[in-house]
Write a protein that holds these residues in place. Sequence first.
Motif, PDB file in Angstrom:
ATOM      1  N   GLU A  28     -39.748 -40.602 -20.847  1.00 48.39           N
ATOM      2  CA  GLU A  28     -39.031 -39.463 -20.272  1.00 48.39           C
ATOM      3  C   GLU A  28     -37.842 -39.024 -21.125  1.00 48.39           C
ATOM      4  O   GLU A  28     -36.795 -38.629 -20.607  1.00 48.39           O
ATOM      5  N   ASN A  29     -37.993 -39.098 -22.443  1.00 44.90           N
ATOM      6  CA  ASN A  29     -36.991 -38.521 -23.327  1.00 44.90           C
ATOM      7  C   ASN A  29     -37.280 -37.030 -23.507  1.00 44.90           C
ATOM      8  O   ASN A  29     -38.314 -36.527 -23.078  1.00 44.90           O
ATOM      9  N   ARG A  30     -36.359 -36.302 -24.125  1.00 50.40           N
ATOM     10  CA  ARG A  30     -36.501 -34.871 -24.300  1.00 50.40           C
ATOM     11  C   ARG A  30     -36.534 -34.511 -25.781  1.00 50.40           C
ATOM     12  O   ARG A  30     -35.948 -35.191 -26.625  1.00 50.40           O
ATOM     13  N   ASP A  31     -37.243 -33.433 -26.070  1.00 48.81           N
ATOM     14  CA  ASP A  31     -37.379 -32.854 -27.402  1.00 48.81           C
ATOM     15  C   ASP A  31     -38.366 -33.638 -28.266  1.00 48.81           C
ATOM     16  O   ASP A  31     -39.259 -33.052 -28.875  1.00 48.81           O
ATOM     17  N   GLY A  32     -38.229 -34.959 -28.341  1.00 47.38           N
ATOM     18  CA  GLY A  32     -39.156 -35.767 -29.113  1.00 47.38           C
ATOM     19  C   GLY A  32     -39.015 -37.237 -28.791  1.00 47.38           C
ATOM     20  O   GLY A  32     -37.928 -37.713 -28.453  1.00 47.38           O
ATOM     21  N   GLY A  33     -40.122 -37.972 -28.898  1.00 50.66           N
ATOM     22  CA  GLY A  33     -40.066 -39.412 -28.674  1.00 50.66           C
ATOM     23  C   GLY A  33     -39.573 -40.134 -29.905  1.00 50.66           C
ATOM     24  O   GLY A  33     -38.560 -40.823 -29.886  1.00 50.66           O
ATOM     25  N   ILE A  34     -40.292 -39.969 -31.045  1.00 51.60           N
ATOM     26  CA  ILE A  34     -39.905 -40.554 -32.325  1.00 51.60           C
ATOM     27  C   ILE A  34     -40.028 -39.471 -33.388  1.00 51.60           C
ATOM     28  O   ILE A  34     -41.079 -38.843 -33.521  1.00 51.60           O
ATOM     29  N   ASN A  35     -38.952 -39.246 -34.157  1.00 53.22           N
ATOM     30  CA  ASN A  35     -38.965 -38.345 -35.304  1.00 53.22           C
ATOM     31  C   ASN A  35     -38.716 -39.164 -36.564  1.00 53.22           C
ATOM     32  O   ASN A  35     -37.694 -39.864 -36.657  1.00 53.22           O
ATOM     33  N   ALA A  36     -39.637 -39.073 -37.529  1.00 52.82           N
ATOM     34  CA  ALA A  36     -39.470 -39.762 -38.809  1.00 52.82           C
ATOM     35  C   ALA A  36     -39.527 -38.721 -39.918  1.00 52.82           C
ATOM     36  O   ALA A  36     -40.499 -37.961 -40.017  1.00 52.82           O
ATOM     37  N   MET A  37     -38.501 -38.674 -40.741  1.00 54.94           N
ATOM     38  CA  MET A  37     -38.417 -37.646 -41.781  1.00 54.94           C
ATOM     39  C   MET A  37     -37.906 -38.237 -43.078  1.00 54.94           C
ATOM     40  O   MET A  37     -37.188 -39.233 -43.074  1.00 54.94           O
ATOM     41  N   SER A  38     -38.351 -37.660 -44.183  1.00 56.90           N
ATOM     42  CA  SER A  38     -37.949 -37.986 -45.556  1.00 56.90           C
ATOM     43  C   SER A  38     -38.705 -39.205 -46.080  1.00 56.90           C
ATOM     44  O   SER A  38     -39.104 -40.096 -45.316  1.00 56.90           O
ATOM     45  N   PRO A  39     -38.878 -39.271 -47.406  1.00 50.69           N
ATOM     46  CA  PRO A  39     -39.619 -40.397 -47.996  1.00 50.69           C
ATOM     47  C   PRO A  39     -38.982 -41.756 -47.726  1.00 50.69           C
ATOM     48  O   PRO A  39     -39.655 -42.786 -47.819  1.00 50.69           O
ATOM     49  N   ALA A  40     -37.704 -41.774 -47.410  1.00 48.75           N
ATOM     50  CA  ALA A  40     -37.036 -43.051 -47.142  1.00 48.75           C
ATOM     51  C   ALA A  40     -37.310 -43.588 -45.749  1.00 48.75           C
ATOM     52  O   ALA A  40     -36.928 -44.722 -45.431  1.00 48.75           O
ATOM     53  N   SER A  41     -37.999 -42.774 -44.911  1.00 51.51           N
ATOM     54  CA  SER A  41     -38.264 -43.197 -43.528  1.00 51.51           C
ATOM     55  C   SER A  41     -39.562 -43.983 -43.460  1.00 51.51           C
ATOM     56  O   SER A  41     -40.630 -43.471 -43.790  1.00 51.51           O
ATOM     57  N   GLU A  42     -39.464 -45.234 -43.029  1.00 54.14           N
ATOM     58  CA  GLU A  42     -40.635 -46.077 -42.813  1.00 54.14           C
ATOM     59  C   GLU A  42     -40.538 -46.663 -41.414  1.00 54.14           C
ATOM     60  O   GLU A  42     -39.512 -47.262 -41.052  1.00 54.14           O
ATOM     61  N   VAL A  43     -41.616 -46.494 -40.646  1.00 53.19           N
ATOM     62  CA  VAL A  43     -41.608 -46.943 -39.255  1.00 53.19           C
ATOM     63  C   VAL A  43     -42.806 -47.853 -39.023  1.00 53.19           C
ATOM     64  O   VAL A  43     -43.942 -47.509 -39.374  1.00 53.19           O
ATOM     65  N   TRP A  44     -42.549 -49.044 -38.443  1.00 52.08           N
ATOM     66  CA  TRP A  44     -43.609 -49.926 -37.985  1.00 52.08           C
ATOM     67  C   TRP A  44     -43.463 -50.051 -36.470  1.00 52.08           C
ATOM     68  O   TRP A  44     -42.398 -50.424 -35.970  1.00 52.08           O
ATOM     69  N   MET A  45     -44.516 -49.755 -35.741  1.00 52.63           N
ATOM     70  CA  MET A  45     -44.442 -49.788 -34.281  1.00 52.63           C
ATOM     71  C   MET A  45     -45.671 -50.490 -33.736  1.00 52.63           C
ATOM     72  O   MET A  45     -46.802 -50.143 -34.091  1.00 52.63           O
ATOM     73  N   SER A  46     -45.479 -51.483 -32.874  1.00 48.90           N
ATOM     74  CA  SER A  46     -46.589 -52.247 -32.330  1.00 48.90           C
ATOM     75  C   SER A  46     -46.324 -52.576 -30.866  1.00 48.90           C
ATOM     76  O   SER A  46     -45.175 -52.854 -30.471  1.00 48.90           O
ATOM     77  N   GLY A  47     -47.377 -52.534 -30.059  1.00 48.83           N
ATOM     78  CA  GLY A  47     -47.265 -52.934 -28.671  1.00 48.83           C
ATOM     79  C   GLY A  47     -46.288 -52.099 -27.866  1.00 48.83           C
ATOM     80  O   GLY A  47     -45.655 -52.590 -26.932  1.00 48.83           O
ATOM     81  N   THR A  48     -46.216 -50.810 -28.190  1.00 53.12           N
ATOM     82  CA  THR A  48     -45.207 -49.933 -27.598  1.00 53.12           C
ATOM     83  C   THR A  48     -45.864 -48.836 -26.757  1.00 53.12           C
ATOM     84  O   THR A  48     -46.923 -48.322 -27.124  1.00 53.12           O
TER      85      THR A  48
END
Length: 374
Positions: free
Chosen positions: A4-24
Amino acid sequence: LLEENRDGGINAMSPASEVWMSGTILRTTGPNEQGVNGMGIVAFDGASLEISSCLLDQNTALGAFVLDPGTVVRLTDTVIRDTRADVAGGLGIGLEADFGSRVFLDQCLIAGNPAAGIVVNGPDTEADISASVVRDTRSSDLMSAGAGLQVSAGSTASLDRCLLQGNTGAGVVAEDPGSWLRLTRTIVQETEPYENSDRGVGLQVQWGAEAEIAGCLFQGNVEAGIYSMSPDSRIDVSDSIVGDTRLNPLGEYGVGLTVLGGAAAIDRTRLQANHTAGIWVANPGTSVTVTDAEVRHTIKGSSGAVGGAGDGVLVSHGAQLALTSSVLVGNDRTGAFFSSSSGSVSGCTITLNKSYGLAIDSCHACLDFGDLAN
């Protein structure tokens, strides 16, 4: 849990952004104060995401949006479902890749999204999808009207060992020059017409796209199992089965494979228990080869241009077809019917059809017959 967040849940931008997400669980993201956005995941400008064993549920507009060259998203064992349209009724897509990004899906479920399951769009955009299910995409007046997968604007998609079931309008759409689709060991079945439409085809190729199909099953779709149109499109079908295509609501068409423009090569493929025609090829400039195929037990329809016929193979309106080393058996009308068209028949077995084995009308000696067994 991101909820129930607004606008966006997860935003990842730029080559320096690395996201690992598990069991979520990421769910019920809503639009901002202007009534837009609300996407579950947005990755752009070269970001990198690894997502495994996650649930993206009831987010707004797009479950996941991936864009820009260098942006790569990998999803494994993940579910994207029931994406909601925004307040203006727009979108409702499970996953969209655009503007040269790359996405990889393995063992994922994309289900219950209103506009499209997966959209791959734009030059150099690539999707590699394996062992995944895209199902129950609901009808919408926007985008691809409920298609399981849309490949457009010069993008590329490859599917292996996938199931597309119960989508609306089309199980898979490939369109536009430069777009390329490969389906291997994949099932496309039970596609339904969307509202105010007669068509629920398994695969639709149009406007210059190309598709390669190998080892696939198209079953129980409406109007056509495989449908290719426009002069610059091409399909290659091998080692596949197209069967039980249902009549559209008007009772006109239920063809296994329809080619109304461009080129097609059909090899080692069985077409069985379709309605009105197993294979229908039409229009000037359309060129099709059929080799080592079986066309069996085509059932007559009720009305329309092809309806009532039950031909194994129908070639009409100036099209050209070469039929080689194939079996046409037990069809409700003819084994093959050439009408105002041209082509060749060689090394075929044409037997037990309920009317003629081979019928020719207004072809002006444009046909060449090799050895026939009938």
